[in-house]
Scaffold this active site. Sequence first.
Site, mmCIF file in Angstrom:
data_model
loop_
_atom_site.group_PDB
_atom_site.id
_atom_site.type_symbol
_atom_site.label_atom_id
_atom_site.label_comp_id
_atom_site.label_asym_id
_atom_site.label_seq_id
_atom_site.Cartn_x
_atom_site.Cartn_y
_atom_site.Cartn_z
ATOM 1 N NE ARG A 1 -2.767 18.013 0.864
ATOM 2 C CZ ARG A 1 -2.370 19.193 0.388
ATOM 3 N NH1 ARG A 1 -1.975 19.298 -0.863
ATOM 4 N NH2 ARG A 1 -2.371 20.261 1.144
ATOM 5 C CB THR B 1 5.402 13.805 2.514
ATOM 6 O OG1 THR B 1 4.122 13.166 2.652
ATOM 7 C CG2 THR B 1 6.353 13.263 3.579
ATOM 8 C CG ASP C 1 -8.551 21.172 5.460
ATOM 9 O OD1 ASP C 1 -9.589 20.515 5.181
ATOM 10 O OD2 ASP C 1 -7.478 20.635 5.755
ATOM 11 C CG ASP D 1 -10.233 20.943 8.851
ATOM 12 O OD1 ASP D 1 -10.577 19.781 9.171
ATOM 13 O OD2 ASP D 1 -9.074 21.383 9.019
HETATM 14 C C1 PRP Z 1 -7.819 17.419 0.602
HETATM 15 C C2 PRP Z 1 -8.774 17.467 -0.568
HETATM 16 C C3 PRP Z 1 -8.162 16.487 -1.520
HETATM 17 C C4 PRP Z 1 -6.691 16.678 -1.289
HETATM 18 C C5 PRP Z 1 -6.128 17.528 -2.390
HETATM 19 O O1 PRP Z 1 -8.064 16.317 1.380
HETATM 20 O O2 PRP Z 1 -10.097 17.156 -0.223
HETATM 21 O O3 PRP Z 1 -8.544 15.146 -1.286
HETATM 22 O O4 PRP Z 1 -6.552 17.368 -0.031
HETATM 23 O O5 PRP Z 1 -4.767 17.626 -2.288
HETATM 24 P P1 PRP Z 1 -3.777 16.980 -3.355
HETATM 25 O O6 PRP Z 1 -4.288 17.347 -4.689
HETATM 26 O O7 PRP Z 1 -2.457 17.682 -3.035
HETATM 27 O O8 PRP Z 1 -3.697 15.514 -3.101
HETATM 28 P P2 PRP Z 1 -7.271 16.030 2.760
HETATM 29 O O9 PRP Z 1 -6.092 15.167 2.502
HETATM 30 O O10 PRP Z 1 -7.017 17.337 3.464
HETATM 31 O O11 PRP Z 1 -8.263 15.115 3.554
HETATM 32 P P3 PRP Z 1 -9.728 15.455 4.127
HETATM 33 O O12 PRP Z 1 -10.641 15.584 2.932
HETATM 34 O O13 PRP Z 1 -10.007 14.251 4.938
HETATM 35 O O14 PRP Z 1 -9.654 16.731 4.928
HETATM 36 N N1 URA Z 2 -6.728 20.443 0.378
HETATM 37 C C1 URA Z 2 -7.584 21.417 0.783
HETATM 38 O O1 URA Z 2 -8.590 21.136 1.432
HETATM 39 N N2 URA Z 2 -7.303 22.684 0.450
HETATM 40 C C2 URA Z 2 -6.211 23.030 -0.264
HETATM 41 O O2 URA Z 2 -6.005 24.223 -0.548
HETATM 42 C C3 URA Z 2 -5.344 22.006 -0.660
HETATM 43 C C4 URA Z 2 -5.630 20.716 -0.336
#
Ligand code: PRP
Ligand code: URA
Length: 209
Positions: free
Chosen positions: A104, A108, A200, A203
């Site tokens: 993400r 945005t 997150d 993380d």
């Molecule tokens: C997080 C989570 C989802 C997404 C959800 O991933 O694991 O994939 O955000 O958000 P959305 O419904 O608004 O799209 P992130 O983009 O933080 O990547 P990561 O798993 O690599 O930390």
């Molecule tokens: N992605 C995450 O990991 N946590 C949230 O709360 C939203 C998006």
Amino acid sequence: MPEVVYMQHPLIKHKITMLRQESTGTSEFRKLVEEIAMLMGYEALADLPLRDAEIRTPIEDTIQPVLDGKKPAVVPILRAGLGMVGGILALIPNAKVGHIGMYRDEETHKPHPYYCKLPPFIEDRLVLVVDPMLATGGSMIDAVAEIKKQGGRHIRCMCIVAAPDGVEAFTKAHPDVQLYVGVLDRCLNDRCYICPGLGDAGDRIFGTK
Ligand code: PRP
Ligand code: URA
């Protein structure tokens, strides 16, 4: 249109509460994500098709049920979805594993795809897409669109924590796809994080905060 399935099992509810706690460290968090995925997978796979197989017990020949059809595929959305794969493989050790890379944009909040590798004959498999978080829904919506583009037809999605906006957007975009949700939270904040949520997920699973 399939109804969204919200988990009711007390063990899932309890483990999600442990997951939310700020004091839960990386190794415990990882373990909980895997356990919750397994418990949710048990529910999401309750109607897997069976066929009769002839086997021999130490006592006699008999006809007994075994799983039928092509092996299901579990497809984590990277990174955080990876944390759920072990839980599904504990149920179906010979499942195939695909990967979809999606992050993400911090400004945005829109998803950006960076990787996709799915098992062959995806059209004939039950595909279980896993990601702990459904926030705006953008990542799951785009992941399912990509799987459909590559031929996937029997798709189910599992997320542990969802926001109402994400559920609404997802069911509107993919009304044919069954969504399994561990818990539905209150809302998104101005950074599109789920409230109360768990922070997150990527993380916390990988210790990269
Ligand atoms: C997080 C989570 C989802 C997404 C959800 O991933 O694991 O994939 O955000 O958000 P959305 O419904 O608004 O799209 P992130 O983009 O933080 O990547 P990561 O798993 O690599 O930390
Ligand atoms: N992605 C995450 O990991 N946590 C949230 O709360 C939203 C998006």
